[in-house]
Enzyme design. Structure first.
Site, PDB file in Angstrom:
ATOM      1  N   ARG A   1       0.336  -0.986   3.897  1.00 56.58           N
ATOM      2  CA  ARG A   1      -1.102  -0.849   3.746  1.00 56.58           C
ATOM      3  C   ARG A   1      -1.709  -2.241   3.804  1.00 56.58           C
ATOM      4  O   ARG A   1      -1.019  -3.243   3.668  1.00 56.58           O
ATOM      5  CB  ARG A   1      -1.482  -0.190   2.407  1.00 56.58           C
ATOM      6  CG  ARG A   1      -0.979   1.219   2.188  1.00 56.58           C
ATOM      7  CD  ARG A   1      -1.338   2.200   3.291  1.00 56.58           C
ATOM      8  NE  ARG A   1      -2.734   2.406   3.550  1.00 56.58           N
ATOM      9  CZ  ARG A   1      -3.420   3.507   3.217  1.00 56.58           C
ATOM     10  NH1 ARG A   1      -2.826   4.494   2.574  1.00 56.58           N
ATOM     11  NH2 ARG A   1      -4.696   3.638   3.555  1.00 56.58           N
TER      12      ARG A   1
ATOM     13  N   GLU B   1      -3.937  -8.523   6.943  1.00 56.51           N
ATOM     14  CA  GLU B   1      -2.561  -8.231   7.330  1.00 56.51           C
ATOM     15  C   GLU B   1      -1.885  -9.401   8.032  1.00 56.51           C
ATOM     16  O   GLU B   1      -0.854  -9.241   8.687  1.00 56.51           O
ATOM     17  CB  GLU B   1      -2.527  -6.967   8.189  1.00 56.51           C
ATOM     18  CG  GLU B   1      -3.042  -5.763   7.403  1.00 56.51           C
ATOM     19  CD  GLU B   1      -2.915  -4.449   8.143  1.00 56.51           C
ATOM     20  OE1 GLU B   1      -2.493  -4.461   9.319  1.00 56.51           O
ATOM     21  OE2 GLU B   1      -3.233  -3.408   7.546  1.00 56.51           O
TER      22      GLU B   1
ATOM     23  N   LYS C   1       2.837   6.496   5.555  1.00 52.19           N
ATOM     24  CA  LYS C   1       2.424   5.615   4.460  1.00 52.19           C
ATOM     25  C   LYS C   1       2.724   6.342   3.151  1.00 52.19           C
ATOM     26  O   LYS C   1       2.111   7.370   2.860  1.00 52.19           O
ATOM     27  CB  LYS C   1       0.927   5.307   4.551  1.00 52.19           C
ATOM     28  CG  LYS C   1       0.534   4.441   5.744  1.00 52.19           C
ATOM     29  CD  LYS C   1      -0.976   4.288   5.808  1.00 52.19           C
ATOM     30  CE  LYS C   1      -1.396   3.307   6.898  1.00 52.19           C
ATOM     31  NZ  LYS C   1      -2.875   3.268   7.063  1.00 52.19           N
TER      32      LYS C   1
ATOM     33  N   ASP D   1      -2.684   8.608  11.874  1.00 54.93           N
ATOM     34  CA  ASP D   1      -2.666   8.021  10.529  1.00 54.93           C
ATOM     35  C   ASP D   1      -3.657   8.793   9.663  1.00 54.93           C
ATOM     36  O   ASP D   1      -3.271   9.697   8.928  1.00 54.93           O
ATOM     37  CB  ASP D   1      -3.014   6.537  10.603  1.00 54.93           C
ATOM     38  CG  ASP D   1      -3.153   5.881   9.237  1.00 54.93           C
ATOM     39  OD1 ASP D   1      -2.686   6.474   8.241  1.00 54.93           O
ATOM     40  OD2 ASP D   1      -3.733   4.782   9.143  1.00 54.93           O
TER      41      ASP D   1
END
Length: 430
Positions: A368, A205, A339, A314
């Protein structure tokens, strides 16, 4: 006219070099929409199914030709002739065509690609920005970025157990300045790590992935970087963590194995640790602090920290209204991570955001770890006035694409653009 005349899917690559689905939708009048589907590394047990081919001789089993064919051979014929602006009806048709609870027949990656491409084609047909099409005239809130600048867990090959350590520039006057602050802290952190002889390679990320002595050392190092960049920790910049603790939870003994530190903790001890970290560092948000099935642990965490820290679900909620409703009823968490590929359609995504807001929960729009150049989540963040976006470090084009789209949107909105900073956390005693 806004009628759909062609739908086409192909296999492309994501930011990790793994195949993913790209879908294109065309209307009779020339409207066009394209969507690329993201993919996660640490996935929740209850997420919608991402269909992979399983052929080990091709992309190590991760090909998506089955999902692509499902779009081209099954979904496309059903979509032809639909009014492209009938998003809810189209999403309903997609859900019914699949017919399973978890979208395991056609694949959430196939369905989501179509859902987003349809919305993009509709916005193109109407000649308006995507955020305005999705959210209407009241779409005006630019999100506080939740920038993952130290990667661990499943997102990096290091000894840090906590998956993400993030900064949130809550003291910025607008999004552009928030992004500048985050970028400067990111570069400051690189110099801090270099001075300590630590690795400055980045993870999935875009954040740094050094080997550190402990999870707490990551927090200490980030605070040092914030100060070195000339900002005040706790006042201008808050910290956030995504523990992704299901990844180090042991189902056999019901405990949390922090292998990087060589420590094993019970649920209560994990809560104690979070409380200790919150007392030492300006942490305003903790995501998935406990395993997705450890509801008693989550309830304890909410009782202890829920009034002063954003507790984000999440894996716990997987962008699913049924799971979120259960959490609301049981007093678990106070925020949901959104998401789109966890649930599979835009309609269901927006339903989850609306349910969260009605219950006084915040919503964090998220990427993601396996991303693409698609910037749809930036538009969703503004369309829903969510106030927060989690889309990695200001590094790697797959992350920066979302930030750059938000800069464009802020310019388009001009004086009507809003950035709420610390007030984004409306359900906390700040």
């Amino acid at each position: 006219m806004p009628y759909i005349v062609d739908v086409y899917a192909r296999e492309v690559l994501d930011s990790r070099g793994n195949p993913t689905v790209e879908v294109e939708v065309y209307t009779e009048s020339g409207g066009f929409g394209r969507a690329l589907v993201p993919s996660g590394a640490s996935t929740g047990e209850y997420e919608a199914v991402e269909l992979r081919d399983g052929d080990k001789d091709r992309y190590l089993g991760k090909g998506v030709l089955t999902a692509v064919n499902n779009v081209n051979e099954i979904i496309a014929p059903e979509l032809l002739g639909f009014d492209v602006t009938e998003q809810v009806a189209i999403d309903k048709m997609l859900i019914e065509l699949d017919g399973t609870e978890n979208k395991g027949k056609l694949g959430a990656n196939a369905i989501l690609g179509v859902s987003i491409a349809v919305a993009r084609a509709a916005a193109d047909f109407l000649q308006i920005p995507l955020y305005q099409y999705l959210g209407g005239f009241n779409s005006k809130t630019l999100p506080v970025p939740m920038m993952n600048i130290v990667n661990g867990g499943e997102h990096a090959d290091n000894n840090v157990d906590i998956q993400e350590f993030m900064i949130m520039p809550v003291g910025a006057p607008n999004f552009r300045e928030a992004l500048r602050m985050g970028a400067q802290i990111f570069h400051s952190l690189k110099s801090v790590l270099s001075a300590k002889g630590l690795n400055t390679a980045v993870g999935d990320e875009g954040g740094f992935a050094p080997n550190l002595g402990s999870n707490e050392e990551a927090l200490q190092t980030i605070v040092e970087a914030i100060e070195k960049a000339g900002f005040k920790p706790g006042e201008e910049v808050k910290l956030a963590m995504d523990a992704a603790s299901s990844e180090f939870y042991n189902k056999e003994d019901g405990k949390y194995h922090l292998s990087g530190e060589g420590v094993v903790k019970t649920s209560a001890e994990m809560v104690d640790w979070y409380e200790d970290m919150v007392s030492k560092y300006p942490i305003i948000s903790i995501e998935d602090g406990l395993d997705e099935n450890d509801w008693e642990g989550h309830k304890l965490l909410t009782e202890r920290l829920g009034s002063k820290v954003q507790l984000v679900g999440d894996d716990l909620f997987v962008t699913n209204t049924k799971k979120l409703s259960e959490g609301i009823k049981n007093g678990v968490g106070n925020s949901i991570l959104i998401k789109v590929n966890q649930i599979g359609t835009l309609t269901e995504t927006f339903d989850a955001i609306e349910m969260a807001k009605r219950a006084g929960y915040t919503a964090v729009i998220s990427h993601r770890s396996g991303e693409t150049e698609d910037s749809t989540i930036a538009d969703i963040a503004v369309a829903t006035n969510a106030g927060q976006i989690k889309t990695g470090a200001p590094s790697r084009t797959d992350r920066v694409a979302k930030y750059n789209q938000l800069l464009r949107i802020e310019d388009q909105l001009a004086e009507t653009a809003q950035y709420h900073g610390i007030e984004t956390f409306y359900n906390l005693n700040k």
